[in-house]
Design an enzyme around this catalytic site. Structure first.
Site, PDB file in Angstrom:
ATOM      1  N   ASP A 141      28.707  44.410  25.711  1.00  0.00           N
ATOM      2  CA  ASP A 141      27.316  43.952  25.373  1.00  0.00           C
ATOM      3  C   ASP A 141      26.511  44.046  26.629  1.00  0.00           C
ATOM      4  O   ASP A 141      26.984  43.940  27.843  1.00  0.00           O
ATOM      5  CB  ASP A 141      27.357  42.649  24.842  1.00  0.00           C
ATOM      6  N   GLU A 177      30.699  39.253  25.115  1.00  0.00           N
ATOM      7  CA  GLU A 177      31.002  38.449  26.395  1.00  0.00           C
ATOM      8  C   GLU A 177      29.883  37.657  26.601  1.00  0.00           C
ATOM      9  O   GLU A 177      30.302  36.315  26.923  1.00  0.00           O
ATOM     10  CB  GLU A 177      31.472  39.269  27.318  1.00  0.00           C
ATOM     11  N   GLU A 178      28.861  37.804  26.767  1.00  0.00           N
ATOM     12  CA  GLU A 178      27.802  36.993  27.197  1.00  0.00           C
ATOM     13  C   GLU A 178      27.367  35.915  26.357  1.00  0.00           C
ATOM     14  O   GLU A 178      26.852  34.967  26.904  1.00  0.00           O
ATOM     15  CB  GLU A 178      26.380  37.907  27.354  1.00  0.00           C
TER      16      GLU A 178
HETATM   17 ZN   LIG Z   1      27.093  38.449  32.455  1.00  0.00          ZN
HETATM   18 ZN   LIG Z   2      29.769  40.290  32.600  1.00  0.00          ZN
END
Ligand SMILES: [Zn+2]
Ligand SMILES: [Zn+2]
Length: 441
Positions: free
Chosen positions: A105, A172-173
Site C-alpha cells: 500500500d 500495512e499503513e
Molecule cells: Zn509507512
Molecule cells: Zn512502510
C-alpha cells in the site's frame, strides 16, 4: 617444485584474502549475475509501481500486478488472502519453509520529488475524500525486491531445498493487513513457515547498507480517543457554561507530565496529541472537545502506566473544570512492539555480512515507530525484519553539514530512494536472507 609450490601458495593467499569466504564468492557471483540480468526489467517495474500507488485497502491493481509477476516467476499464487493479500509458494523438495513479506500500500501524500516517474494519482479515501497518493514509505522498493527475489529463488533452485513463500500484504499503513491475512488462513491454508523475514527501506541509512536490531525493534503503539464534555453557551457568558476547550487545553499540558514525571527517564515513552477539535465559531462555547493521541512504549509495564496516567489526568482536569460528566477515554487500534528473534537475526545477519561485507551491515537503534510485521512473530514463528538504506552517501553527508538540507523522512512528500542502488542491493539482501534459512539440496 619448490618454486611451483611458492606460486601456488601465492594464488591461494589471494583467493582467501581476509574477509573473503570462497563459498560466499560463488554466491556473490550468482547474485551479481541474477541482479545484472534482471535489473532493467525490475527498474521499469519499480517506475510503474511508483507512478501508480494505491491507498491501504484499495491495492487491487497493485496486487494483480504482483500476483502476475510472481506467477510468471514460477510460483503457485493465491490472491485475495485477507483482502488484497497475495501468497506465492515455490516448493523445492525437502527442507524448511521460509516466508518473505512485502507490503503493497501507499499513502495519502502529494508527491513533491520532481522525479520523471512521480505519482500524480488522486483517489477517494475511505471517507470519499479525493486525496493525492504516493509511495512515500518505499513499499514500491519492497515489491520490486519481492519480484527480484522470486526470480532469483527460481533461478537458483538447484542450490537450495525447502519451500519459499512470498507474500504481498495489504494495508500495512493502517496496521490491518497482517492480522487480516493471518485470520484468513495464512498459516493454515499454506505451509507453516519456520521463519518469517521482511525488509523496510530506511531514509537515513546509506544506499545498500543493511541495518538491523536483535530483540525489540519497533514500539508498542496505542491510539487513544478522548471526548471532553462541557456545557455550551454564548461566548460572552462563560460563567453560564462549562468550557470544554479550556479543559481540553489543560489536558494537553497535563498529559506531558506523565512522560516527564511518572516514567523512568531511561525508559522510552511518548504521548503526542495529534489532533484536537472543538467548536464551530468565534462566539460559541461548544458542548464537547475531541482529542486524538498516539501513545508509544516498549514494555507492557510502561504501556499500562501511560494509559492509566492518561485516564487519571483526563478525569482530574475534567473534574477540576466542573465538567457535567466524566470524559470518555477510548483505547482504539493498538499495535504491539516488534521483537526480532535473536537466533534468526544472528543467522541471517551472518549471511548478510558475508554477502554485503561486514561494514555494510550495521546495528541500528530501536525506534518509536511501529510495524504490523509484528503480528507474524506473535503467531509463535521466529520473525526478523531488517532495514535497507536508500539514500546516497553524499546526500547524508551534506545534510549533516551546518545549514545542510535535512533528509526527508519516510512518509515525506520528498522521500526519493536512490533507485538503482536500492533495487540492486534490496534484491541481494533479500535473496541472501532467504537462502540463509533454507537448506542445502
Ligand atoms: Zn509507512
Ligand atoms: Zn512502510
Amino acid at each position: 617444485m619448490r618454486a611451483g609450490a611458492a606460486v601456488a601458495m601465492t594464488v591461494v593467499t589471494l583467493l582467501t584474502a581476509p574477509g573473503r569466504d570462497p563459498a560466499a564468492e560463488v554466491g556473490a557471483r550468482d547474485l551479481d549475475r541474477i541482479i545484472a540480468a534482471q535489473y532493467a526489467d525490475l527498474d521499469s517495474l519499480y517506475r510503474d509501481l511508483h507512478a501508480h500507488p494505491e491507498l491501504s485497502l484499495h491495492e487491487q491493481e497493485t496486487a494483480k500486478r504482483i500476483a502476475s509477476e510472481l506467477k510468471a516467476a514460477g510460483f503457485a499464487v493465491t490472491s485475495g488472502v485477507g483482502g488484497n493479500g497475495v501468497v506465492a509458494v515455490l516448493r523445492n523438495g525437502e527442507g524448511p519453509t521460509v516466508m518473505w513479506r512485502s507490503d503493497l500500500d501507499a499513502l495519502p501524500v502529494k508527491e513533491e520529488t520532481g522525479l520523471p516517474y512521480a505519482s500524480d494519482v488522486r483517489a477517494n479515501d475511505d471517507s470519499g475524500r479525493l486525496v493525492p497518493v504516493m509511495h512515500a514509505c518505499g513499499h514500491d522498493v519492497h515489491m520490486t525486491t519481492l519480484v527480484g527475489l522470486a526470480r532469483g529463488l527460481k533461478d537458483l533452485r538447484s542450490q537450495w531445498s525447502g519451500t519459499a513463500i512470498l507474500i504481498g500484504q495489504p494495508a500495512e499503513e493502517r496496521v490491518l493487513g497482517a492480522a487480516a491475512m493471518i485470520k484468513d488462513g495464512l498459516f493454515s491454508r499454506f505451509p507453516r513457515p519456520v521463519a518469517v523475514l521482511g525488509m523496510h527501506v530506511k531514509a537515513d541509512l546509506p544506499v545498500g547498507v543493511v541495518g538491523y536490531r536483535a530483540g525489540p525493534a519497533f514500539a508498542n503503539v496505542d491510539n487513544v480517543d478522548v471526548r471532553v464534555y462541557g456545557r455550551g453557551g454564548h461566548g460572552s457568558t462563560p460563567h453560564l457554561s462549562v468550557d470544554p476547550i479550556v479543559i481540553g487545553a489543560r489536558i494537553v499540558l497535563s498529559l506531558q507530565t506523565i512522560v516527564a514525571r511518572e516514567i523512568d527517564p531511561i525508559e522510552p515513552a511518548v504521548i503526542t496529541v495529534g489532533s484536537i477539535h472543538g467548536g464551530t465559531k468565534h462566539n460559541i462555547i461548544p458542548d464537547t472537545v475531541d482529542l486524538q493521541l498516539t501513545v508509544r512504549s516498549y514494555t507492557e509495564e510502561t504501556r499500562n502506566k501511560l494509559i492509566e496516567g492518561i485516564r487519571r489526568n483526563v478525569l482530574a482536569e475534567a473534574q477540576g473544570g466542573g465538567a457535567p460528566k466524566p470524559p470518555d477515554v477510548t483505547i482504539g487500534e493498538s499495535t504491539p512492539a516488534t521483537v526480532n528473534d535473536p537466533g534468526l537475526t544472528a543467522r541471517t545477519v551472518a549471511a548478510l555480512k558475508k554477502a554485503l561485507g561486514d561494514d555494510r551491515v550495521v546495528e541500528v537503534p530501536p525506534i518509536m515507530g511501529s510495524e504490523d510485521f509484528t503480528y507474524y512473530g506473535r503467531e509463535g514463528i521466529p520473525a526478523f525484519m531488517f532495514n535497507l538504506g536508500t539514500i546516497p552517501n553524499e546526500t547524508i553527508e551534506q545534510s549533516r553539514r551546518p545549514g545542510g538540507k535535512p533528509l526527508p523522512s519516510l512518509h515525506s512528500s520528498q522521500y526519493a530512494p536512490a533507485r538503482e542502488g536500492s533495487i540492486r542491493e534490496g534484491v541481494r539482501a533479500a535473496l541472501t536472507a532467504v537462502l540463509a534459512n533454507l537448506s542445502a539440496p
